[in-house]
Design a protein around this motif. Structure first.
Motif, PDB file in Angstrom:
ATOM      1  N   ARG A  34      70.294  54.396   8.584  1.00 10.85           N
ATOM      2  CA  ARG A  34      71.561  54.753   9.235  1.00 10.85           C
ATOM      3  C   ARG A  34      71.461  56.111   9.940  1.00 10.85           C
ATOM      4  O   ARG A  34      71.974  56.277  11.046  1.00 10.85           O
ATOM      5  CB  ARG A  34      72.696  54.812   8.213  1.00 10.85           C
ATOM      6  N   ARG A  36      68.744  57.487  11.092  1.00  8.24           N
ATOM      7  CA  ARG A  36      67.883  57.318  12.264  1.00  8.24           C
ATOM      8  C   ARG A  36      68.664  56.701  13.428  1.00  8.24           C
ATOM      9  O   ARG A  36      68.535  57.140  14.576  1.00  8.24           O
ATOM     10  CB  ARG A  36      66.681  56.440  11.919  1.00  8.24           C
ATOM     11  N   LEU A  37      69.474  55.690  13.148  1.00 14.13           N
ATOM     12  CA  LEU A  37      70.276  55.073  14.200  1.00 14.13           C
ATOM     13  C   LEU A  37      71.266  56.071  14.801  1.00 14.13           C
ATOM     14  O   LEU A  37      71.476  56.097  16.011  1.00 14.13           O
ATOM     15  CB  LEU A  37      71.008  53.843  13.654  1.00 14.13           C
ATOM     16  N   TYR A  38      71.860  56.890  13.948  1.00  7.35           N
ATOM     17  CA  TYR A  38      72.755  57.944  14.438  1.00  7.35           C
ATOM     18  C   TYR A  38      71.981  58.878  15.373  1.00  7.35           C
ATOM     19  O   TYR A  38      72.456  59.229  16.449  1.00  7.35           O
ATOM     20  CB  TYR A  38      73.348  58.734  13.263  1.00  7.35           C
ATOM     21  N   LEU A  40      69.209  58.267  17.082  1.00  3.49           N
ATOM     22  CA  LEU A  40      68.854  57.600  18.341  1.00  3.49           C
ATOM     23  C   LEU A  40      70.040  57.570  19.292  1.00  3.49           C
ATOM     24  O   LEU A  40      69.889  57.786  20.498  1.00  3.49           O
ATOM     25  CB  LEU A  40      68.356  56.176  18.063  1.00  3.49           C
ATOM     26  N   ARG A  41      71.213  57.313  18.748  1.00  6.33           N
ATOM     27  CA  ARG A  41      72.401  57.215  19.595  1.00  6.33           C
ATOM     28  C   ARG A  41      72.818  58.572  20.157  1.00  6.33           C
ATOM     29  O   ARG A  41      73.200  58.682  21.315  1.00  6.33           O
ATOM     30  CB  ARG A  41      73.548  56.590  18.816  1.00  6.33           C
ATOM     31  N   HIS A  42      72.746  59.602  19.322  1.00  3.77           N
ATOM     32  CA  HIS A  42      73.286  60.895  19.727  1.00  3.77           C
ATOM     33  C   HIS A  42      72.242  61.873  20.258  1.00  3.77           C
ATOM     34  O   HIS A  42      72.592  62.808  20.981  1.00  3.77           O
ATOM     35  CB  HIS A  42      74.052  61.531  18.564  1.00  3.77           C
ATOM     36  N   ARG A  44      69.046  60.615  21.466  1.00  5.31           N
ATOM     37  CA  ARG A  44      68.333  59.823  22.465  1.00  5.31           C
ATOM     38  C   ARG A  44      66.833  60.106  22.519  1.00  5.31           C
ATOM     39  O   ARG A  44      66.242  60.190  23.601  1.00  5.31           O
ATOM     40  CB  ARG A  44      68.961  60.001  23.835  1.00  5.31           C
ATOM     41  N   ASP A  46      63.226  59.226  19.931  1.00  5.26           N
ATOM     42  CA  ASP A  46      62.664  58.747  18.665  1.00  5.26           C
ATOM     43  C   ASP A  46      62.230  59.901  17.773  1.00  5.26           C
ATOM     44  O   ASP A  46      62.521  59.925  16.581  1.00  5.26           O
ATOM     45  CB  ASP A  46      61.454  57.837  18.920  1.00  5.26           C
ATOM     46  N   ALA A  49      65.174  61.758  16.400  1.00  8.87           N
ATOM     47  CA  ALA A  49      65.856  60.941  15.392  1.00  8.87           C
ATOM     48  C   ALA A  49      65.100  60.986  14.071  1.00  8.87           C
ATOM     49  O   ALA A  49      65.706  61.091  13.000  1.00  8.87           O
ATOM     50  CB  ALA A  49      66.000  59.501  15.885  1.00  8.87           C
ATOM     51  N   CYS A  83      74.880  64.552   9.403  1.00 11.45           N
ATOM     52  CA  CYS A  83      74.258  64.090  10.655  1.00 11.45           C
ATOM     53  C   CYS A  83      74.893  64.791  11.846  1.00 11.45           C
ATOM     54  O   CYS A  83      74.189  65.271  12.742  1.00 11.45           O
ATOM     55  CB  CYS A  83      74.426  62.580  10.817  1.00 11.45           C
ATOM     56  N   ARG A  84      76.208  64.851  11.856  1.00 11.41           N
ATOM     57  CA  ARG A  84      76.913  65.500  12.968  1.00 11.41           C
ATOM     58  C   ARG A  84      76.523  66.969  13.081  1.00 11.41           C
ATOM     59  O   ARG A  84      76.243  67.469  14.171  1.00 11.41           O
ATOM     60  CB  ARG A  84      78.424  65.391  12.768  1.00 11.41           C
TER      61      ARG A  84
END
Length: 185
Positions: A34, A36-38, A40-42, A44, A46, A49, A83-84
């Motif tokens: 989760r 890592r996906l955050y 990648l999204r924020h 951009r 690899d 992330a 994460c934020r």
């Protein structure tokens, strides 16, 4: 939130007080993807992330070990908030780095020498020629990625002695490989 194994996040937080590897592994397994996906999204990227995953998991494990998570049942929210916060700091650092690069550009005529290729077989032979203690310190340092403190504890040596042994070993390896010391001209 309840995991597939039936252990609630709150129970995992309570178990983290015992600081066993199994609980930490479960935390990483449960939230690593989760995070890592955050990233990648924020972020951009690899690489960024992956760095985010490590930074957030280390922060979470430290916080859980020291009982700084006030609401155990909201562990997922704590991870998301972390994460934020970490992603914001990463973006801020990247913006600062880009600002410095724009302010002080690297001239195009500056070229970097390519990294030297290492003859792995020759290096292996040089490592095998080292005395046992030097070989052990080199392997633990560069292959095992252990800190000087960890090596000192494992080998019942002082940190200063580890540094001296490592310095001598690196000197012997440089000599064997025909490489001049970086500090000499």
């Amino acid at each position: 939130m309840v995991a597939a194994e039936g252990i609630a996040d709150a129970e995992l937080v309570r178990r983290m007080g015992t600081a066993t590897r199994d609980n930490e592994t479960e935390l990483c397994r449960r939230f690593g993807r989760r995070i890592r996906l955050y990233g990648l999204r924020h972020l951009r990227s690899d690489a960024m992330a992956e760095d985010l995953v490590q930074q957030v998991l280390v922060l979470a494990i430290e916080s859980l070990r020291h009982h700084r998570v006030r609401e155990p049942e909201r562990l997922a929210s704590f991870i998301l908030g972390s994460c934020r916060m970490v992603a914001r700091d990463v973006r801020r650092c990247e913006a600062r780095r880009q600002q410095l690069l724009d302010q002080y550009p690297i001239p195009t005529e500056v070229t970097l020498e390519p990294a030297a290729q290492v003859d792995v077989e020759r290096l292996r032979g040089c490592v095998e020629k080292l005395p046992p203690r030097e070989r052990t310190v080199v392997i633990l340092t560069f292959y095992g990625e252990r800190s000087g403190d960890e090596i000192a504890a494992d080998l019942s040596m002082t940190l200063g002695n580890v540094r001296v042994v490592r310095h001598r070993a690196v000197g012997h390896l440089q000599e064997c490989m025909g490489v001049q010391d970086v500090g000499t001209s």
